[in-house]
Design a protein around this motif. Sequence first.
Motif, PDB file in Angstrom:
ATOM      1  N   ALA A 347       0.839  -1.204   0.000  1.00  0.00           N
ATOM      2  CA  ALA A 347       0.000   0.000   0.000  1.00  0.00           C
ATOM      3  C   ALA A 347       0.877   1.259   0.000  1.00  0.00           C
ATOM      4  O   ALA A 347       0.609   2.214  -0.742  1.00  0.00           O
ATOM      5  N   ALA A 348       1.926   1.249   0.803  1.00  0.00           N
ATOM      6  CA  ALA A 348       2.823   2.417   0.864  1.00  0.00           C
ATOM      7  C   ALA A 348       3.515   2.629  -0.478  1.00  0.00           C
ATOM      8  O   ALA A 348       3.651   3.748  -0.964  1.00  0.00           O
ATOM      9  N   SER A 349       3.952   1.526  -1.081  1.00  0.00           N
ATOM     10  CA  SER A 349       4.632   1.598  -2.377  1.00  0.00           C
ATOM     11  C   SER A 349       3.704   2.185  -3.440  1.00  0.00           C
ATOM     12  O   SER A 349       4.078   3.085  -4.198  1.00  0.00           O
ATOM     13  N   ASN A 350       2.455   1.683  -3.471  1.00  0.00           N
ATOM     14  CA  ASN A 350       1.497   2.177  -4.460  1.00  0.00           C
ATOM     15  C   ASN A 350       1.207   3.656  -4.251  1.00  0.00           C
ATOM     16  O   ASN A 350       1.183   4.440  -5.192  1.00  0.00           O
ATOM     17  N   TRP A 351       0.985   4.015  -2.998  1.00  0.00           N
ATOM     18  CA  TRP A 351       0.626   5.411  -2.697  1.00  0.00           C
ATOM     19  C   TRP A 351       1.770   6.350  -3.084  1.00  0.00           C
ATOM     20  O   TRP A 351       1.567   7.379  -3.724  1.00  0.00           O
ATOM     21  N   ILE A 352       2.973   5.981  -2.717  1.00  0.00           N
ATOM     22  CA  ILE A 352       4.123   6.848  -3.014  1.00  0.00           C
ATOM     23  C   ILE A 352       4.318   6.981  -4.518  1.00  0.00           C
ATOM     24  O   ILE A 352       4.536   8.068  -5.038  1.00  0.00           O
ATOM     25  N   GLN A 353       4.193   5.864  -5.217  1.00  0.00           N
ATOM     26  CA  GLN A 353       4.439   5.928  -6.661  1.00  0.00           C
ATOM     27  C   GLN A 353       3.361   6.698  -7.410  1.00  0.00           C
ATOM     28  O   GLN A 353       3.672   7.472  -8.313  1.00  0.00           O
ATOM     29  N   THR A 354       2.098   6.491  -7.040  1.00  0.00           N
ATOM     30  CA  THR A 354       1.053   7.161  -7.818  1.00  0.00           C
ATOM     31  C   THR A 354       0.757   8.560  -7.280  1.00  0.00           C
ATOM     32  O   THR A 354       0.847   9.536  -8.024  1.00  0.00           O
ATOM     33  N   GLU A 355       0.444   8.663  -5.988  1.00  0.00           N
ATOM     34  CA  GLU A 355       0.031   9.967  -5.448  1.00  0.00           C
ATOM     35  C   GLU A 355       1.199  10.920  -5.249  1.00  0.00           C
ATOM     36  O   GLU A 355       1.249  12.004  -5.800  1.00  0.00           O
ATOM     37  N   LEU A 356       2.165  10.471  -4.444  1.00  0.00           N
ATOM     38  CA  LEU A 356       3.251  11.377  -4.066  1.00  0.00           C
ATOM     39  C   LEU A 356       4.114  11.770  -5.271  1.00  0.00           C
ATOM     40  O   LEU A 356       4.313  12.944  -5.559  1.00  0.00           O
ATOM     41  N   LEU A 357       4.610  10.764  -6.005  1.00  0.00           N
ATOM     42  CA  LEU A 357       5.466  11.083  -7.156  1.00  0.00           C
ATOM     43  C   LEU A 357       4.681  11.841  -8.217  1.00  0.00           C
ATOM     44  O   LEU A 357       5.216  12.695  -8.913  1.00  0.00           O
ATOM     45  N   GLY A 358       3.380  11.526  -8.323  1.00  0.00           N
ATOM     46  CA  GLY A 358       2.523  12.218  -9.278  1.00  0.00           C
ATOM     47  C   GLY A 358       2.527  13.720  -8.997  1.00  0.00           C
ATOM     48  O   GLY A 358       2.777  14.535  -9.880  1.00  0.00           O
ATOM     49  N   VAL A 359       2.274  14.065  -7.742  1.00  0.00           N
ATOM     50  CA  VAL A 359       2.230  15.482  -7.354  1.00  0.00           C
ATOM     51  C   VAL A 359       3.599  16.143  -7.494  1.00  0.00           C
ATOM     52  O   VAL A 359       3.726  17.246  -8.016  1.00  0.00           O
ATOM     53  N   ILE A 360       4.623  15.419  -7.046  1.00  0.00           N
ATOM     54  CA  ILE A 360       5.975  15.987  -7.101  1.00  0.00           C
ATOM     55  C   ILE A 360       6.399  16.265  -8.548  1.00  0.00           C
ATOM     56  O   ILE A 360       6.936  17.315  -8.864  1.00  0.00           O
ATOM     57  N   ASN A 361       6.115  15.307  -9.433  1.00  0.00           N
ATOM     58  CA  ASN A 361       6.468  15.507 -10.840  1.00  0.00           C
ATOM     59  C   ASN A 361       5.705  16.679 -11.439  1.00  0.00           C
ATOM     60  O   ASN A 361       6.267  17.460 -12.202  1.00  0.00           O
ATOM     61  N   GLN A 362       4.426  16.759 -11.046  1.00  0.00           N
ATOM     62  CA  GLN A 362       3.596  17.841 -11.556  1.00  0.00           C
ATOM     63  C   GLN A 362       4.153  19.203 -11.138  1.00  0.00           C
ATOM     64  O   GLN A 362       4.178  20.146 -11.910  1.00  0.00           O
ATOM     65  N   GLN A 363       4.634  19.249  -9.893  1.00  0.00           N
ATOM     66  CA  GLN A 363       5.159  20.514  -9.373  1.00  0.00           C
ATOM     67  C   GLN A 363       6.620  20.725  -9.744  1.00  0.00           C
ATOM     68  O   GLN A 363       7.234  21.695  -9.319  1.00  0.00           O
ATOM     69  N   LYS A 364       7.173  19.790 -10.534  1.00  0.00           N
ATOM     70  CA  LYS A 364       8.568  19.836 -10.949  1.00  0.00           C
ATOM     71  C   LYS A 364       9.514  19.985  -9.745  1.00  0.00           C
ATOM     72  O   LYS A 364      10.503  20.702  -9.788  1.00  0.00           O
ATOM     73  N   LYS A 385      -6.267   2.525   6.216  1.00  0.00           N
ATOM     74  CA  LYS A 385      -6.187   1.099   6.555  1.00  0.00           C
ATOM     75  C   LYS A 385      -7.185   0.760   7.668  1.00  0.00           C
ATOM     76  O   LYS A 385      -7.825  -0.292   7.647  1.00  0.00           O
ATOM     77  N   SER A 386      -7.337   1.661   8.633  1.00  0.00           N
ATOM     78  CA  SER A 386      -8.234   1.389   9.764  1.00  0.00           C
ATOM     79  C   SER A 386      -9.689   1.717   9.431  1.00  0.00           C
ATOM     80  O   SER A 386     -10.566   1.556  10.264  1.00  0.00           O
ATOM     81  N   GLY A 387      -9.941   2.207   8.229  1.00  0.00           N
ATOM     82  CA  GLY A 387     -11.305   2.463   7.805  1.00  0.00           C
ATOM     83  C   GLY A 387     -11.850   3.810   8.267  1.00  0.00           C
ATOM     84  O   GLY A 387     -13.024   4.105   8.073  1.00  0.00           O
ATOM     85  N   LYS A 388     -11.034   4.628   8.920  1.00  0.00           N
ATOM     86  CA  LYS A 388     -11.524   5.916   9.418  1.00  0.00           C
ATOM     87  C   LYS A 388     -11.857   6.860   8.268  1.00  0.00           C
ATOM     88  O   LYS A 388     -12.796   7.635   8.339  1.00  0.00           O
ATOM     89  N   ILE A 389     -11.051   6.803   7.221  1.00  0.00           N
ATOM     90  CA  ILE A 389     -11.385   7.582   6.027  1.00  0.00           C
ATOM     91  C   ILE A 389     -11.255   6.684   4.804  1.00  0.00           C
ATOM     92  O   ILE A 389     -10.537   5.675   4.847  1.00  0.00           O
ATOM     93  N   SER A 390     -11.958   7.053   3.767  1.00  0.00           N
ATOM     94  CA  SER A 390     -11.876   6.238   2.550  1.00  0.00           C
ATOM     95  C   SER A 390     -10.605   6.618   1.777  1.00  0.00           C
ATOM     96  O   SER A 390     -10.030   7.685   2.009  1.00  0.00           O
ATOM     97  N   GLY A 391     -10.217   5.746   0.878  1.00  0.00           N
ATOM     98  CA  GLY A 391      -9.060   6.036   0.033  1.00  0.00           C
ATOM     99  C   GLY A 391      -9.286   7.316  -0.749  1.00  0.00           C
ATOM    100  O   GLY A 391      -8.369   8.096  -0.986  1.00  0.00           O
ATOM    101  N   LYS A 392     -10.531   7.515  -1.117  1.00  0.00           N
ATOM    102  CA  LYS A 392     -10.875   8.703  -1.887  1.00  0.00           C
ATOM    103  C   LYS A 392     -10.666   9.976  -1.066  1.00  0.00           C
ATOM    104  O   LYS A 392     -10.114  10.960  -1.547  1.00  0.00           O
ATOM    105  N   ILE A 393     -11.131   9.921   0.197  1.00  0.00           N
ATOM    106  CA  ILE A 393     -10.957  11.096   1.064  1.00  0.00           C
ATOM    107  C   ILE A 393      -9.464  11.347   1.283  1.00  0.00           C
ATOM    108  O   ILE A 393      -9.003  12.488   1.261  1.00  0.00           O
ATOM    109  N   ALA A 394      -8.718  10.255   1.441  1.00  0.00           N
ATOM    110  CA  ALA A 394      -7.275  10.406   1.665  1.00  0.00           C
ATOM    111  C   ALA A 394      -6.640  11.179   0.510  1.00  0.00           C
ATOM    112  O   ALA A 394      -5.800  12.039   0.723  1.00  0.00           O
ATOM    113  N   LYS A 395      -7.072  10.858  -0.698  1.00  0.00           N
ATOM    114  CA  LYS A 395      -6.511  11.561  -1.863  1.00  0.00           C
ATOM    115  C   LYS A 395      -6.898  13.039  -1.837  1.00  0.00           C
ATOM    116  O   LYS A 395      -6.079  13.909  -2.162  1.00  0.00           O
ATOM    117  N   THR A 396      -8.150  13.308  -1.456  1.00  0.00           N
ATOM    118  CA  THR A 396      -8.607  14.702  -1.369  1.00  0.00           C
ATOM    119  C   THR A 396      -7.799  15.451  -0.311  1.00  0.00           C
ATOM    120  O   THR A 396      -7.336  16.572  -0.542  1.00  0.00           O
TER     121      THR A 396
END
Length: 482
Positions: A347-364, A385-396
């Motif tokens: 999960a950490a690997s996926n999040w870092i590669q898609t969300e974090l690197l996505g934003v970082i690349n966008q911001q150069k 992971k604990s269900g407190k927020i959805s994956g969607k909310i996390a992205k927002t």
Amino acid sequence: MAEYNGFEPVIGLEVHAQLLTETKVFCGCKSAYGASPNTYTCPICLGLPGSLPVLNKKAAEYAMKMILAVGGKVSNRSVFARKNYFYPDLPKGYQISQFDKPIGEGGSIPYRLDSGEEKLCRLIRIHLEEDAGKLLHPEAGENYSRVDLNRCGAPLIEIVTEADIRSPEEAYAYLVTLRQLVQYLEVCSGDMEKGHLRCDANVSVRPVGQKKFGTRTEVKNMNSFKGVERAITYEINRQIALIQSGGEVIQATLLWNEAKQAAEMMRTKEESHDYRYFPEPDLVNLVISDSWIHSVRDSLPELPKARATRFVTQYGIREYDAQVLTATRALAKYYEKVMESFGDGIAASNWIQTELLGVINQQKKDIATCTIEPEIIADLLTLVKSGKISGKIAKTVFKEMNISGKSPASIIQKKVLEQISDESLLEEVITEIFDKNQANVTSYRAGKTALFGFFVGQTMKATGGRANPNVVSTLLKKMLEG
Ligand SMILES: [Zn+2]
């Protein structure tokens, strides 16, 4: 092999890497990029009469790091030599380099092609030398060139390969790996655009099956990895066409012209005796004790290949992902920081590669200067992971963090208190309610429209009364009636 019409390219690379020392290699001048021209100079790096060079210990240490990291042998005794040539950016008329007794010999660099194929390039030598200055060629309206001597005496290592490379793609992949290595070792920035990593290529071709090398040419002046690949491709094709038309390759130095996508003849190749190498009389031999070598070896960081292998076993991620995450030392460190307080490697690997690197690349930006702390990513992922927020909310939340710089907790709290008008979010809630109340959905669709109020009630309940009733009503109609 078909693409080369029965010929096989034979390529060797010479890479100059500027060492990240504070000061130059033989004097105390700052070794920095971007200062006003000719501000970082002194009698030593300008070679004024009576000045004496003194070796920067850090430069020797950085060269040793590189030699040991590639499995080469550090020489206990190496010798500095004068390489004599006249050039406007070299006021001394000679460059201090190393010739027949370099600081390091041998070693190899394993690398991988896009296809996944593993290759190995052997190294002949790694030696220490000083850089020359830089000529600034005429701008519009000028009929003169200018010279900036700030780079004179900047510390370099030259990494010379055997002619083990067989295609432009291999040269590219080797360079990418070499850059990764110098960056991991923190001995060079690896920045080719700033000239901190410079590559010359020796290129020849021979009929497939022939042992003897063809006559080689040297191509210089490429200022990107893709430029190296293009220049080598050009030169291979030029040599093959020449041979096929009955001509002969002449040993020469060519300059790559990126704008024209062509290599231009600079001079017919000089031999080493043309430089009249002789031992530098102002410097003693460089003597390196075994204990010094051992202490440098102990200071080596975990190298990219080893780190990627460890990531696969330790965090259970795929090899490809491990390679992405170990591409730079900063990214690998970031991932491991997230993993210190979050247990799901994938999960950490996926999040870092898609969300974090996505934003970082966008911001150069890059990961090393990223302002979002890994601990925050770990917190966010834990909430998902604990269900407190959805994956969607996390992205927002993540997107808003990037814009406002606020903490995830404060963003989530704000979101919780707000009325929910976000359609996609409410759609998620309603879909869940439908899943739990399939029978009512079926009845409604069969004509029992009085159940509409039931669905509105459920949605309000699920959102703690924060759903925007108008939006809920419109959405429910749409989703129930299709
Ligand atoms: Zn100086």
